[in-house]
Design an enzyme around this catalytic site. Structure first.
Site, PDB file in Angstrom:
ATOM      1  N   LYS A   6      52.403  51.431  34.143  1.00 42.78           N
ATOM      2  CA  LYS A   6      50.876  50.985  34.818  1.00 42.78           C
ATOM      3  C   LYS A   6      51.416  49.912  35.787  1.00 42.78           C
ATOM      4  O   LYS A   6      51.841  49.086  35.179  1.00 42.78           O
ATOM      5  CB  LYS A   6      49.789  51.131  34.008  1.00 42.78           C
ATOM      6  CG  LYS A   6      49.942  50.426  33.265  1.00 42.78           C
ATOM      7  CD  LYS A   6      48.385  50.530  32.868  1.00 42.78           C
ATOM      8  CE  LYS A   6      47.659  49.541  31.978  1.00 42.78           C
ATOM      9  NZ  LYS A   6      47.035  49.435  30.423  1.00 42.78           N
ATOM     10  N   MET A  20      50.331  30.559  52.518  1.00 43.50           N
ATOM     11  CA  MET A  20      50.776  32.087  52.812  1.00 43.50           C
ATOM     12  C   MET A  20      51.840  32.233  51.680  1.00 43.50           C
ATOM     13  O   MET A  20      51.676  33.429  51.828  1.00 43.50           O
ATOM     14  CB  MET A  20      50.319  32.978  53.826  1.00 43.50           C
ATOM     15  CG  MET A  20      50.113  33.905  53.197  1.00 43.50           C
ATOM     16  SD  MET A  20      49.274  34.903  55.120  1.00 43.50           S
ATOM     17  CE  MET A  20      47.659  34.379  54.805  1.00 43.50           C
ATOM     18  N   TYR A  34      48.764  21.556  54.410  1.00 43.53           N
ATOM     19  CA  TYR A  34      47.503  21.751  54.766  1.00 43.53           C
ATOM     20  C   TYR A  34      46.741  21.133  53.649  1.00 43.53           C
ATOM     21  O   TYR A  34      46.334  20.226  53.431  1.00 43.53           O
ATOM     22  CB  TYR A  34      47.097  23.335  54.719  1.00 43.53           C
ATOM     23  CG  TYR A  34      47.165  24.300  55.499  1.00 43.53           C
ATOM     24  CD1 TYR A  34      46.978  24.723  56.585  1.00 43.53           C
ATOM     25  CD2 TYR A  34      48.177  25.265  54.449  1.00 43.53           C
ATOM     26  CE1 TYR A  34      46.801  25.310  57.887  1.00 43.53           C
ATOM     27  CE2 TYR A  34      48.338  26.056  56.128  1.00 43.53           C
ATOM     28  CZ  TYR A  34      48.180  26.406  56.916  1.00 43.53           C
ATOM     29  OH  TYR A  34      48.472  27.660  57.703  1.00 43.53           O
ATOM     30  N   ARG A  41      34.961  52.146  27.322  1.00 44.32           N
ATOM     31  CA  ARG A  41      35.302  52.690  28.100  1.00 44.32           C
ATOM     32  C   ARG A  41      35.539  53.637  28.944  1.00 44.32           C
ATOM     33  O   ARG A  41      34.538  54.230  30.045  1.00 44.32           O
ATOM     34  CB  ARG A  41      36.593  51.854  28.599  1.00 44.32           C
ATOM     35  CG  ARG A  41      37.043  51.404  29.378  1.00 44.32           C
ATOM     36  CD  ARG A  41      38.162  50.401  30.076  1.00 44.32           C
ATOM     37  NE  ARG A  41      39.380  50.619  28.838  1.00 44.32           N
ATOM     38  CZ  ARG A  41      40.282  50.269  29.107  1.00 44.32           C
ATOM     39  NH1 ARG A  41      40.661  49.200  29.509  1.00 44.32           N
ATOM     40  NH2 ARG A  41      41.898  50.906  28.754  1.00 44.32           N
TER      41      ARG A  41
END
Ligand SMILES: *Cc1c(COP(=O)(O)O)cnc(C)c1O
Length: 333
Positions: A33, A287, A249, A118
């Site tokens: 998954k 990023m 930065y 759950r």
């Protein structure tokens, strides 16, 4: 471009450790998954099938469709109300209401809530579920449960296992009463399989351990597992920082001497956490890039997701599943 390497050798090692514990490969179902926990769905499906895995588990039919050519049975953990039947797909029933939604003749895995609260029907709902499943002509392929505390140093696993054993007895009675085929039983995830001395059910559902990780307390004796994934970045540019110059930065890193610094093509936009490892990254991650001392062409960014998970007070799953599906994945032997 930054990329992910998948070690076939390490993956096969982990699959062998788990199959040995189970006695056979046939009893090992692998969980693919969420893009195979960030490793890449297609690539891991191909390798699992090459190893001889016959049964896999995914989250959605979309995932199942992408890998249907590799396997005969694909179990879908979170089916929706709009599923169509497919000869290879098997649907987990998480709630009574799904029984009327699934297509006629669909193969189902009935999930029983034995204490995790759950998903799954309660023990009290089992008879009703059987009645409705038979009426709606679904085929009960398996009955399953999930343990909530297998990776904790406590006896919680054992009371849940006791409830599960009673559930299985009840299911066997219902099987006779309705004169239907005896279902398969499955309950273990990685932690349960690694923890118990003997696992009795028909197959185990292993995710994280196949990828080389576990969260077990140190006092449990666990066989060595090897991380399958490593993340690499490539150099975009190189410069010399003069003493006192600052990088990135906020200029958070100041050169204490003249030094060579390169910019590499990995950042938090690739799903890599904004990791403040001062020994490795100079200043803040951007990023799409980060600054590292030196001028190597290719650099290893992640070899052990656990190390980063510890830094962020989270689990290896969290670090791995976030890796962008856009990163190129390559298999190495
Ligand atoms: C994700 C999942 C697993 C696999 O768990 P791991 O801890 O990764 O082995 C097994 N069963 C169910 C129901 C799951 O949702």
């Amino acid at each position: 471009m930054s990329f992910i390497e998948i070690s076939k050798q390490n993956y096969f090692h982990n699959l062998s450790v788990l199959s040995d514990k189970l006695g056979t490969k046939e009893r090992l179902a692998v969980v693919l998954k969420d893009n195979a926990y960030g490793h890449g769905l297609q690539i891991m499906a191909k390798l699992s099938s090459e190893y001889g895995i016959k049964r896999v588990i995914v989250r959605t039919s979309d995932e199942a469709k992408q890998i249907e050519s590799y396997f005969d049975s694909i179990i879908i953990l979170a089916p929706t109300a709009y599923e169509e039947n497919h000869p290879k797909f098997q649907f987990v029933i998480n709630d009574l209401s799904q029984i009327e939604q699934l297509p006629t003749a669909a193969k189902v895995h009935l999930k029983i809530d034995t204490g995790m609260h759950r998903n799954g029907i309660t023990v009290d709902e089992i008879e009703t579920a059987y009645k409705r499943i038979v009426k709606n002509q679904l085929v009960i392929e398996a009955v399953m449960t999930h343990y909530r505390s297998a990776d904790e140093l406590s006896s919680e696993l054992f009371w849940q296992q006791q409830i599960w054993e009673k559930v299985k007895q009840q299911i066997l009675h219902l099987t006779i009463q309705y004169n239907i085929k005896k279902p398969l039983f499955h309950s273990a995830n990685s932690a349960t399989l690694l923890r118990v001395t003997e696992y009795k059910d028909d197959f185990a559902r292993c995710g994280i351990a196949t990828f080389g990780y576990h969260q077990m307390p140190l006092s449990y004796k666990i066989p060595t597992l090897k991380p399958v994934l490593s993340l690499w970045a490539e150099k975009i540019s190189t410069r010399t920082l003069k003493t006192g110059q600052r990088v990135g930065y906020g200029g958070m890193f100041t050169a204490q001497k003249d030094m060579q610094v390169s910019t590499y093509d990995i950042g938090y936009g690739d799903g890599f956490f904004r990791y403040k490892n001062q020994d490795k990254f100079l200043g803040k991650l951007s990023m799409d890039s980060c600054s590292i001392e030196g001028d190597a062409q290719k650099i290893s960014i992640l070899k052990d997701a656990q190390e980063i998970a510890n830094h962020f007070d989270t689990i290896s799953y969290d670090i791995l599943t976030k890796l962008s599906p856009n990163l190129k994945r390559v298999i190495v032997d």
